[in-house]
Design a protein around this motif. Structure first.
Motif, PDB file in Angstrom:
ATOM      1  N   ASN A 100       0.864  -1.172   0.000  1.00 26.81           N
ATOM      2  CA  ASN A 100       0.000   0.000   0.000  1.00 26.81           C
ATOM      3  C   ASN A 100       0.903   1.225   0.000  1.00 26.81           C
ATOM      4  O   ASN A 100       1.661   1.449   0.957  1.00 26.81           O
ATOM      5  N   CYS A 156      -2.042  -4.890   8.502  1.00 26.55           N
ATOM      6  CA  CYS A 156      -2.801  -3.848   7.790  1.00 26.55           C
ATOM      7  C   CYS A 156      -4.238  -3.832   8.297  1.00 26.55           C
ATOM      8  O   CYS A 156      -4.788  -4.875   8.654  1.00 26.55           O
ATOM      9  N   VAL A 157      -4.849  -2.672   8.278  1.00 22.67           N
ATOM     10  CA  VAL A 157      -6.244  -2.525   8.699  1.00 22.67           C
ATOM     11  C   VAL A 157      -7.172  -3.332   7.788  1.00 22.67           C
ATOM     12  O   VAL A 157      -8.287  -3.658   8.166  1.00 22.67           O
ATOM     13  N   GLY A 256      -1.244  -0.780   9.774  1.00 20.46           N
ATOM     14  CA  GLY A 256      -0.169  -0.428   8.854  1.00 20.46           C
ATOM     15  C   GLY A 256      -0.180   1.004   8.353  1.00 20.46           C
ATOM     16  O   GLY A 256       0.877   1.566   8.064  1.00 20.46           O
ATOM     17  N   PHE A 257      -1.372   1.617   8.265  1.00 22.16           N
ATOM     18  CA  PHE A 257      -1.411   2.968   7.680  1.00 22.16           C
ATOM     19  C   PHE A 257      -0.693   4.006   8.534  1.00 22.16           C
ATOM     20  O   PHE A 257      -0.367   5.086   8.048  1.00 22.16           O
TER      21      PHE A 257
HETATM   22 MO   LIG Z   1      -2.763  -0.741   5.477  1.00 19.46          MO
END
Ligand SMILES: [Mo]
Ligand SMILES: Nc1nc2c(c(=O)[nH]1)N[C@H]1C(S)=C(S)[C@@H](COP(=O)(O)O)O[C@H]1N2
Length: 344
Positions: A100, A156-157, A256-257
């Motif tokens: 991402n 990650c979300v 992760g963001f």
């Molecule tokens: Mo993510």
């Protein structure tokens, strides 16, 4: 296929293992794609195309880079405290092939395809704000810190995860070098803004709806925690651009963001800074964004995750998600008395 209609109708709280990767992509991104398709005059045709064809149309905006980014070996220690501890590492080709990084496109393969020509040298990283001595670091300076390898889980979300051997140094090292003033409360981060190099920044719709530059933030307590890490490499070499070269944050107990890539500014502040995904969809993405299996995303469960390991991409195993991504021993103390349902 109108993805967003599907979201609102059918898959609310659907177990995430029943979903395809494309279905967990943030709704805003699909909205953006529809707008692009509309703008291209494909209107009704585009809307009725299958998702992968829509993605293909979207890729028309991508760069056609034939170059391959060159990485180089790093020298570092391997502290036992951050070793794999029996976990299977996610192979390099998946760590560097399933990303991402919306500045280079919103599909998982886009960053590796579109970022190979990314220029990281010269680079300027500024550490500023509520500090005694603001720092301006050039590309070579990034590798002068005592580097260590840390094997961290990345969750990650979107409910996939990896185990990644990063190389870098603690965020606290650079903050202590600048000297934190007593009134400091937060640390804000900013990714490079360069539309000539990052196609996703050229038009808001091409970059998944995010207002660029991508920004993130931590409380000062989180930033100074031993786990907060600035990575300059992975698998023993300098970072590939798709993973956030030349320097990116890694905060493994958070979705992760939060782990912002290709950082140019680290600013110590008194006020909570804005963060990109929170600005885009505040009801879905909070400021803290701690990994928490008990607090579902409004559109899917966070109770388990698809671990991307050595097998084929779609043979990945489904495992339960752990509170704080399994790092509670190191970070739970930061959230004493905090309602983690309210502050998701
Ligand atoms: Mo993510
Ligand atoms: N600047 C920037 N940083 C970013 C992103 C992004 O789109 N832009 N994506 C985030 C998300 S959602 C995740 S899951 C991780 C992915 O890191 P990886 O591709 O190295 O696995 O990067 C984060 N950092």
């Amino acid at each position: 296929m109108a993805m967003s209609t599907k979201f609102t109708r059918g898959i609310l709280k659907q177990a995430s293992w029943q979903m395809k990767e494309s279905e967990v992509t943030p709704q805003e991104v699909f909205k953006s794609r529809r707008q692009i398709i509309k703008a291209m005059g494909l209107g009704a045709i585009g809307a009725s195309l299958p998702g992968h064809v829509q993605a293909g149309l979207f890729d028309l905006f991508g760069e056609d880079n034939k170059e391959v980014f060159a990485t180089s070996p790093l020298t570092y220690t391997q502290p036992a405290a951050f070793s794999a501890g029996g976990q299977e590492l996610t192979p390099f080709d998946k760590v560097a092939g399933h990303n991402n990084f919306y500045e280079f496109g919103t599909d998982k393969a886009d960053p590796a395809a579109n970022a190979q020509g990314f220029k990281v040298d010269p680079w300027v990283l500024r550490v500023e704000g509520e500090v005694d001595t603001p720092l301006t670091l050039g590309y070579d300076d990034l590798y002068k810190f005592a580097l260590e390898e840390r094997i961290y889980r990345l969750r990650c979300v979107e409910a996939w995860s990896m185990v990644i051997p990063w190389v870098g140094f603690p965020l606290a090292t650079i903050l202590n070098k600048a000297g934190i003033k007593p009134e400091a409360k937060y640390v804000a981060f900013e990714t490079l803004f360069d539309r000539s190099q990052m196609p996703g920044q050229r038009n808001r719709l091409m970059g998944g709806g995010i207002h660029y530059p991508y920004v993130e933030g931590l409380t000062l307590g989180e930033a100074m925690n031993e786990l907060s890490f600035l990575a300059v490499g992975l698998y023993g070499k300098t970072l590939p651009p798709q993973n956030g070269a030349p320097i990116r944050l890694v905060v493994p107990w958070k979705y992760g963001f939060k782990s912002i890539k290709s950082i140019v500014t680290i600013k110590v502040t008194q006020r909570q800074p804005p963060t990109s995904w929170n600005q885009l969809a505040p009801h879905e993405y909070g400021f803290l964004a701690n990994v928490n299996p008990e607090v579902d995303h409004p559109r899917w469960s966070q109770a388990s995750e698809r671990r991307i390991g050595p097998g084929g991409l779609f043979s990945a195993t489904r495992i339960p998600t752990e509170m704080f991504n399994g790092y509670g021993e190191q970070v739970a103390g930061l959230y004493q008395g905090v309602d983690l349902r309210k502050y998701y």
